[in-house]
Motif scaffolding. Structure first.
Motif, mmCIF file in Angstrom:
data_model
loop_
_atom_site.group_PDB
_atom_site.id
_atom_site.type_symbol
_atom_site.label_atom_id
_atom_site.label_comp_id
_atom_site.label_asym_id
_atom_site.label_seq_id
_atom_site.Cartn_x
_atom_site.Cartn_y
_atom_site.Cartn_z
ATOM 1 N N SER A 225 14.027 21.024 6.798
ATOM 2 C CA SER A 225 14.750 21.958 6.275
ATOM 3 C C SER A 225 14.867 23.234 6.923
ATOM 4 C CB SER A 225 14.033 22.391 5.130
ATOM 5 O OG SER A 225 14.189 23.894 4.612
ATOM 6 N N GLY A 226 15.948 24.009 7.005
ATOM 7 C CA GLY A 226 15.962 25.611 7.984
ATOM 8 C C GLY A 226 15.864 26.633 6.797
ATOM 9 N N TYR B 224 17.015 12.341 1.881
ATOM 10 C CA TYR B 224 18.132 12.088 0.797
ATOM 11 C C TYR B 224 18.547 10.732 0.648
ATOM 12 C CZ TYR B 224 18.906 16.850 2.848
ATOM 13 O OH TYR B 224 18.500 18.110 3.372
ATOM 14 N N ASP C 117 21.060 30.639 -8.775
ATOM 15 C CA ASP C 117 19.871 30.969 -7.697
ATOM 16 C C ASP C 117 19.764 32.437 -7.524
ATOM 17 O OD1 ASP C 117 21.743 31.294 -5.805
ATOM 18 O OD2 ASP C 117 20.528 30.848 -4.276
ATOM 19 N N THR D 178 18.732 28.029 8.632
ATOM 20 C CA THR D 178 20.088 27.471 7.977
ATOM 21 C C THR D 178 20.973 28.624 7.545
ATOM 22 O OG1 THR D 178 18.682 25.661 7.266
ATOM 23 C CG2 THR D 178 20.937 25.879 6.287
ATOM 24 N N ARG E 125 13.274 16.816 4.335
ATOM 25 C CA ARG E 125 13.808 16.186 3.403
ATOM 26 C C ARG E 125 14.337 14.735 3.522
ATOM 27 N NH1 ARG E 125 14.188 21.069 0.762
ATOM 28 N NH2 ARG E 125 15.104 22.892 1.712
ATOM 29 N N SER F 98 17.575 34.089 -0.815
ATOM 30 C CA SER F 98 18.268 32.906 -1.670
ATOM 31 C C SER F 98 17.465 32.472 -2.688
ATOM 32 C CB SER F 98 18.886 31.852 -0.926
ATOM 33 O OG SER F 98 19.593 31.011 -1.181
ATOM 34 N N HIS F 99 16.915 31.227 -2.784
ATOM 35 C CA HIS F 99 16.079 30.554 -3.825
ATOM 36 C C HIS F 99 14.859 30.453 -3.658
ATOM 37 C CE1 HIS F 99 17.165 27.871 -0.350
ATOM 38 N NE2 HIS F 99 15.992 27.028 -0.839
ATOM 39 N N THR G 149 24.266 20.598 7.555
ATOM 40 C CA THR G 149 23.857 21.476 6.358
ATOM 41 C C THR G 149 23.891 23.007 6.696
ATOM 42 O OG1 THR G 149 22.358 19.557 5.638
ATOM 43 C CG2 THR G 149 21.908 22.184 5.178
ATOM 44 N N ARG H 202 14.538 34.206 7.061
ATOM 45 C CA ARG H 202 13.725 34.182 6.090
ATOM 46 C C ARG H 202 12.256 34.138 6.244
ATOM 47 N NH1 ARG H 202 17.370 30.230 2.154
ATOM 48 N NH2 ARG H 202 19.025 31.489 2.733
ATOM 49 N N LYS I 254 29.452 29.670 -0.578
ATOM 50 C CA LYS I 254 29.247 29.139 -1.892
ATOM 51 C C LYS I 254 28.992 29.974 -3.165
ATOM 52 C CE LYS I 254 24.509 27.686 -1.246
ATOM 53 N NZ LYS I 254 24.037 27.953 -0.011
ATOM 54 N N TRP J 20 26.297 26.537 5.324
ATOM 55 C CA TRP J 20 27.708 26.747 4.583
ATOM 56 C C TRP J 20 28.569 27.225 5.708
ATOM 57 C CZ3 TRP J 20 28.836 25.167 -0.096
ATOM 58 C CH2 TRP J 20 30.132 25.390 -0.436
ATOM 59 N N SER K 167 22.726 20.668 -1.760
ATOM 60 C CA SER K 167 21.540 21.632 -2.291
ATOM 61 C C SER K 167 22.036 22.591 -3.541
ATOM 62 C CB SER K 167 21.137 22.565 -1.112
ATOM 63 O OG SER K 167 22.333 22.979 -0.369
HETATM 64 C C1 G16 Z 1 21.530 27.567 2.674
HETATM 65 C C2 G16 Z 1 22.699 27.252 3.283
HETATM 66 C C3 G16 Z 1 22.980 26.022 2.601
HETATM 67 C C4 G16 Z 1 22.173 25.058 2.961
HETATM 68 C C5 G16 Z 1 20.895 25.228 2.291
HETATM 69 C C6 G16 Z 1 19.610 24.305 2.343
HETATM 70 O O1 G16 Z 1 21.559 27.876 1.079
HETATM 71 O O2 G16 Z 1 23.627 28.201 2.993
HETATM 72 O O3 G16 Z 1 24.377 25.808 3.297
HETATM 73 O O4 G16 Z 1 22.553 23.838 2.081
HETATM 74 O O5 G16 Z 1 20.409 26.612 2.887
HETATM 75 O O6 G16 Z 1 19.184 24.161 3.730
HETATM 76 P P1 G16 Z 1 17.970 23.571 4.211
HETATM 77 O O7 G16 Z 1 18.097 22.122 3.614
HETATM 78 O O8 G16 Z 1 17.943 23.731 5.655
HETATM 79 O O9 G16 Z 1 16.816 24.202 3.312
HETATM 80 P P2 G16 Z 1 20.815 29.233 0.502
HETATM 81 O O10 G16 Z 1 21.373 29.140 -0.825
HETATM 82 O O11 G16 Z 1 19.355 28.946 0.610
HETATM 83 O O12 G16 Z 1 21.352 30.350 1.316
#
Ligand code: G16
Length: 539
Positions: A484-485, A496, A276, A17, A494, A112-113, A343, A21, A375, A345, A364
């Motif tokens: 999830s990506g 929702y 995050d 996504t 996921r 990221s998170h 999904t 990672r 974001k 950004w 998210s």
């Molecule tokens: C990334 C993307 C977001 C996305 C999120 C969740 O966020 O930039 O746009 O909503 O992943 O992705 P998934 O549901 O595929 O796990 P971040 O903050 O991880 O870079």
């Protein structure tokens, strides 16, 4: 000093996504980062005259990977790198630096998170000159390159000193080390009413910002404590640590537990927020009160006229399909453009560049605007502070009044983690085949109106993307299923759930969604197929 090194491909370097990672144990293998970076450089082509921005969230292996990237950029003929001091830069700050300097792109080293450290995750986000992450058409080409790579180029030099601000030369490439906080603070000052937020703190307003031992600590201390005058100690966990001090830097009700416990205690601050790992996600809390990201987007959009940078009007608003429909009602009321994207950004970038939207957000914990192309966690926190300063109302009051005006979208996300990839893929494929046959059928009193894959046709570049499956009910309720990506191993399913009510505004979200959860499980067969009768994470 330029060395060409023979290498063999890794077959798992497809971006998800948001960038690549992987487990740190995978990313630290010999040649792993080198192969990936060379594939990006090969895909870009001629690098002469090109400038890139480099930084990261300070997680484990960033210090080593950043040196590799610098030495490879010089060996591949890049003209200039703009690097955050000591290798630090948040994702939103990086997007700003790319745009401000008209750079050709940038690399933020972050998963990221996701947790960090030797047993956590490592990652690389790659943005182009838009300041946003590259579209899938480009990441697909890079992936093809990773599968065919046979050599990479690197300068054989000792490590570059990134501790001092200033410029230096490496094989004809300029390296400019910058203060990663300064430009970001200036940008925020140009958007929000800092004078009125400062006054709010002077009047005794209290906040707690949890930087989760990740990149936003220095940004938050500068902005909230130094510039805006929040009491010292308002920002906690402000030292970016390679393993985030053992924290899982995901600002939600589950992982930001320390902040949540504090904000739901009797000595809570007036306002609570967390960001995050790389500073693009945010969570907003009031006293004993949680604002869902979907509601937050709707509330910020409804209040655009309170913010100096937006008071003359906004173009429109967009959300990811999985995000609740709360903001759609605001868009309708203000008669502004409204878009739903997959999904990620990166799907907002074309809408911002073509002036179709100003704001966008995702369930998210991501919210942002066209000031950059990522974001922005601190932006969202400042937006809330600005609304509070302008209205004199609490987070809870603002949110409840919003529900009174628009009704409430009860919304909860359920994550089923660590599912075998083959099982998850088959579940989604079978579900996609099954959904159309469920249209017009009724489950526990809920009639299905539409059911099928979400397909996005980009109005700007006309690309088409399929992402997730949606069941829409006649009463406005929805179920969305997605894989999830952003994980680094196995699959996460996921689910929702959303249910709208015009006048029942104070119910427990989980209770409101009990029947819909059951329908979602029955239709997808998640418990039977995965052995999981409960979600691993509920947010
Ligand atoms: C990334 C993307 C977001 C996305 C999120 C969740 O966020 O930039 O746009 O909503 O992943 O992705 P998934 O549901 O595929 O796990 P971040 O903050 O991880 O870079």
């Amino acid at each position: 000093m330029i060395r060409t090194v023979a290498t063999t491909p890794f077959t798992d370097q497809k971006m998800g996504t948001a960038g690549l990672r992987r487990k740190s144990t995978v990313a630290t293998q010999a040649n792993y980062v080198e192969n990936f970076m060379q594939s990006i450089f090969n895909t870009i082509g001629d690098l002469k005259g090109k400038t890139f921005v480099v930084g990261g969230d300070g997680r484990y292996y960033n210090d080593i990977a950043i040196q590799v990237i610098i030495k490879m950029a010089a060996a591949n003929g890049v003209s200039k790198l703009i690097v955050g001091q000591n290798g630090f830069m948040s994702t939103p700050a990086g997007s700003n630096i790319i745009l401000k300097n008209k750079a050709n792109g940038g690399f933020i080293l972050s998963a990221s998170h996701n947790p960090g450290g030797p047993s956590g995750d490592f990652g690389i986000k790659y943005s182009n000159e838009s300041g946003g992450q590259i579209p899938s058409s480009v990441s697909d080409r890079i992936y093809q390159n990773t599968l065919n790579i046979s050599e990479y180029k690197i300068c054989d030099v000792s490590d570059i000193d990134l501790s001092k601000i200033g410029t230096q030369d490496l094989e004809g490439m300029e390296i400019e080390v910058i203060d990663p906080v300064k430009d970001y603070v200036e940008m925020m000052q140009n958007i929000f009413d800092f004078a009125s937020i400062r006054k709010l703190f002077q009047q005794g307003f209290t906040m707690r910002f949890d930087a989760m031992n990740a990149v936003t600590g220095p940004y938050a201390r500068k902005i909230f404590e130094e510039v805006l005058g929040a009491p010292k100690g308002s920002v906690v966990n402000y030292n970016p640590l390679p393993d985030f001090g053992g924290l899982h830097p995901d600002p939600n009700m589950v992982y930001a537990k320390e902040l949540v416990d504090f904000m739901f205690s009797d000595h809570a601050a007036d306002f609570g927020a967390a960001n995050d790992g790389d500073g693009d996600r945010n969570m907003i809390l009031g006293k004993k009160f949680f604002v869902t990201p979907s509601d937050s987007l709707a509330i910020l959009t409804d209040n655009f006229n309170l913010i100096p940078a937006y008071k003359n009007g906004i173009y429109g608003v967009a959300k990811s399909a999985a995000t609740s429909t709360a903001v759609s009602r605001v868009a309708k009321a203000h008669n502004i453009g409204y878009y739903e994207v997959p999904t990620g950004w990166k799907y907002f970038v074309n809408l911002m560049d073509s002036k179709r939207i100003t704001f966008c957000g995702e369930e998210s914990f991501g919210t942002g605007s066209s000031h950059i192309r990522e974001k922005d966690g601190i932006w969202a926190v400042l937006f809330w502070l600005n609304i509070i300063a302008a209205t004199g109302k609490s987070v809870e009051q603002i949110t409840r009044e919003h529900w009174q005006k628009y009704g409430r979208s009860y919304y909860v996300r359920f994550d089923f983690e660590g599912v075998d990839t083959a099982v998850a893929d088959k579940l989604m494929a079978d579900l996609e085949n099954k959904l159309p046959s469920l249209e017009n059928k009724t489950f526990a009193g809920f009639k299905i109106e539409h059911a099928g894959a979400f397909v996005y046709n980009d109005p700007v570049d006309h690309s088409s993307t399929k992402n997730g499956l949606i069941i829409s009910f006649a009463d406005g309720s929805r179920i969305v299923y997605r894989l999830s990506g952003t994980g680094s191993s196995g699959a996460t399913i996921r689910v929702y759930l959303e249910r709208y009510s015009k006048d029942n505004l104070s119910a427990d979200p989980l209770k409101m969604l009990t029947e819909i959860f059951k329908i979602a499980m029955d239709i997808s067969e998640i418990p039977e197929r995965t052995g999981k009768h409960q979600a691993d994470v509920v947010t």
